[in-house]
Design an enzyme around this catalytic site. Structure first.
Site, PDB file in Angstrom:
ATOM      1  N   LYS A  11       0.842  -1.212   0.000  1.00 15.53           N
ATOM      2  CA  LYS A  11       0.000   0.000   0.000  1.00 15.53           C
ATOM      3  C   LYS A  11       0.874   1.257   0.000  1.00 15.53           C
ATOM      4  CE  LYS A  11       0.981   1.230   4.402  1.00 15.53           C
ATOM      5  NZ  LYS A  11       1.771   2.333   4.762  1.00 15.53           N
ATOM      6  N   ASP A 136      -2.063  -1.778  10.469  1.00 16.98           N
ATOM      7  CA  ASP A 136      -2.317  -1.784   9.014  1.00 16.98           C
ATOM      8  C   ASP A 136      -2.894  -3.109   8.509  1.00 16.98           C
ATOM      9  OD1 ASP A 136      -1.342   0.757   8.842  1.00 16.98           O
ATOM     10  OD2 ASP A 136       0.601   0.207   7.974  1.00 16.98           O
TER      11      ASP A 136
HETATM   12  P1  ATP Z   1       4.083  -1.444   7.835  1.00 19.38           P
HETATM   13  O1  ATP Z   1       3.466  -2.806   7.680  1.00 19.38           O
HETATM   14  O2  ATP Z   1       3.879  -0.868   9.211  1.00 19.38           O
HETATM   15  O3  ATP Z   1       3.768  -0.462   6.735  1.00 19.38           O
HETATM   16  P2  ATP Z   1       6.741  -1.410   6.730  1.00 19.38           P
HETATM   17  O4  ATP Z   1       6.247  -1.617   5.338  1.00 19.38           O
HETATM   18  O5  ATP Z   1       7.325  -0.092   7.040  1.00 19.38           O
HETATM   19  O6  ATP Z   1       5.630  -1.745   7.782  1.00 19.38           O
HETATM   20  P3  ATP Z   1       7.814  -4.041   6.940  1.00 19.38           P
HETATM   21  O7  ATP Z   1       8.184  -4.471   5.551  1.00 19.38           O
HETATM   22  O8  ATP Z   1       6.578  -4.614   7.527  1.00 19.38           O
HETATM   23  O9  ATP Z   1       7.808  -2.463   7.054  1.00 19.38           O
HETATM   24  O10 ATP Z   1       9.085  -4.365   7.862  1.00 19.38           O
HETATM   25  C1  ATP Z   1       9.278  -3.848   9.161  1.00 19.38           C
HETATM   26  C2  ATP Z   1      10.061  -4.895   9.952  1.00 19.38           C
HETATM   27  O11 ATP Z   1       9.178  -5.976  10.219  1.00 19.38           O
HETATM   28  C3  ATP Z   1      11.208  -5.510   9.183  1.00 19.38           C
HETATM   29  O12 ATP Z   1      12.405  -4.866   9.482  1.00 19.38           O
HETATM   30  C4  ATP Z   1      11.219  -6.966   9.601  1.00 19.38           C
HETATM   31  O13 ATP Z   1      12.208  -7.206  10.562  1.00 19.38           O
HETATM   32  C5  ATP Z   1       9.879  -7.206  10.266  1.00 19.38           C
HETATM   33  N1  ATP Z   1       9.014  -8.225   9.619  1.00 19.38           N
HETATM   34  C6  ATP Z   1       8.272  -9.115  10.285  1.00 19.38           C
HETATM   35  N2  ATP Z   1       7.572  -9.893   9.453  1.00 19.38           N
HETATM   36  C7  ATP Z   1       7.855  -9.488   8.209  1.00 19.38           C
HETATM   37  C8  ATP Z   1       7.418  -9.931   6.921  1.00 19.38           C
HETATM   38  N3  ATP Z   1       6.575 -10.949   6.768  1.00 19.38           N
HETATM   39  N4  ATP Z   1       7.867  -9.257   5.841  1.00 19.38           N
HETATM   40  C9  ATP Z   1       8.725  -8.223   6.005  1.00 19.38           C
HETATM   41  N5  ATP Z   1       9.197  -7.787   7.195  1.00 19.38           N
HETATM   42  C10 ATP Z   1       8.768  -8.396   8.301  1.00 19.38           C
END
Ligand code: ATP
Length: 283
Positions: A11, A136
């Site tokens: 998103k 989210d």
């Molecule tokens: P949000 O979901 O709040 O928008 P984001 O997109 O900023 O998050 P993510 O890609 O979710 O960030 O990653 C944040 C942290 O979550 C990563 O550094 C990782 O250590 C952890 N994490 C846990 N599960 C996952 C997953 N399935 N995929 C990616 N990262 C994950």
């Protein structure tokens, strides 16, 4: 059914406002979120017991800190299910980017386990469970376009049939969502988004008005520490984006484009200046 494949879409936030900090430490926000056509693929396969995780991106943890692990634990606890699952994640969404990579994977796991285990839970029931994993996650279960309030879990669907071309640029910097929120001084927020104007612009499918109303109050916090944010935003505009903004708590900056020619021109001008550039569209 032994196995199921689920797509987990990322998103972007077209606008994001932080209203206050609650006594429980969470922030009350208002944000317009839109799914993008950039997806991870999760293959869930039944196994005797427990959960095992496999991922083709070494940045993703494979232990209990993975959000798919949390989704499995919560769902199996609530319904007292003893069955196990192996989850193979094929990552396309950049990690820790502000694009809901982890949240979308948790949402896909809840949707997949609901099918694999024949739980027959409605979307609304899955969304209620999802918010316990992350703010989210309910949006990722719903998808499309939505106005989110509360900590992000109170969702109102926005009818939007528009597809806009998007260029994502993720600089090579680490930001923690928690740190960004903690560094935000709510009293100091200058420009706030006008949600009514944004919703009207989306309803009218007016890309210029959507772009004019894009404000993310978290941008200033991340941009103060990392000059690449402002740089990427101005480069996007210079090379033809109608609007550009940081998504979520960053660090990904996205540009919205009117046509493919301008998007490709912008991408080739940013090549070598930022490590990750992805062409996608809103869905
Ligand atoms: P949000 O979901 O709040 O928008 P984001 O997109 O900023 O998050 P993510 O890609 O979710 O960030 O990653 C944040 C942290 O979550 C990563 O550094 C990782 O250590 C952890 N994490 C846990 N599960 C996952 C997953 N399935 N995929 C990616 N990262 C994950």
């Amino acid at each position: 059914m032994e196995s199921i494949t689920i797509a987990a879409y990322g998103k972007i936030n077209l606008s994001l406002d932080v209203l206050c900090k609650r006594s429980d430490g969470y922030h009350e926000i208002e944000t317009v979120m839109k799914s993008i056509d950039l997806k991870d693929t999760l293959i869930l396969t039944k196994q005797r017991e427990g959960i095992t995780i496999e991922c083709d991106n070494p940045l993703v943890p494979l232990d209990s800190t993975n959000l798919v692990y949390k989704a499995y634990s919560i769902l199996s606890d609530i319904y007292n299910i003893k069955k196990g699952v192996h989850i193979k994640i094929h990552k396309n969404i950049p990690v820790a980017a502000g694009l809901a990579g982890g949240s979308s994977n948790a949402a896909a796991t809840l949707i997949g386990l609901n099918e694999l285990w024949g739980l027959k839970l409605s979307k609304e029931e899955l969304m209620k469970i999802g918010v316990q994993i992350g703010a989210d996650v309910p949006f990722c279960i719903m998808g499309g376009t939505a106005l989110a309030k509360g900590i992000g879990e109170k969702l109102k669907t926005i009818n939007s049939t528009s597809e806009h071309l998007v260029l994502l640029a993720k600089p090579d910097i680490e930001v923690s969502t928690k740190d960004v929120y903690n560094s935000l001084n709510i009293a100091d927020i200058g420009t706030r988004p006008d949600m009514k104007k944004m919703l009207k612009a989306i309803e009218d499918n007016d890309l210029h008005r959507i772009s004019d109303n894009m404000v993310n109050v978290l941008e200033e916090v991340t941009a103060k520490k990392h000059s690449q944010i402002q740089y990427l935003k101005s480069e996007m505009i210079k090379w033809g984006a109608v609007g550009s903004l940081m998504s979520g708590s960053g660090p990904t900056v996205f540009g919205l484009f009117q046509n493919e020619k301008e998007l490709l021109q912008c991408k080739s001008n940013l090549e070598g200046k930022v490590p990750t550039l992805i062409i996608t569209k809103t869905i």
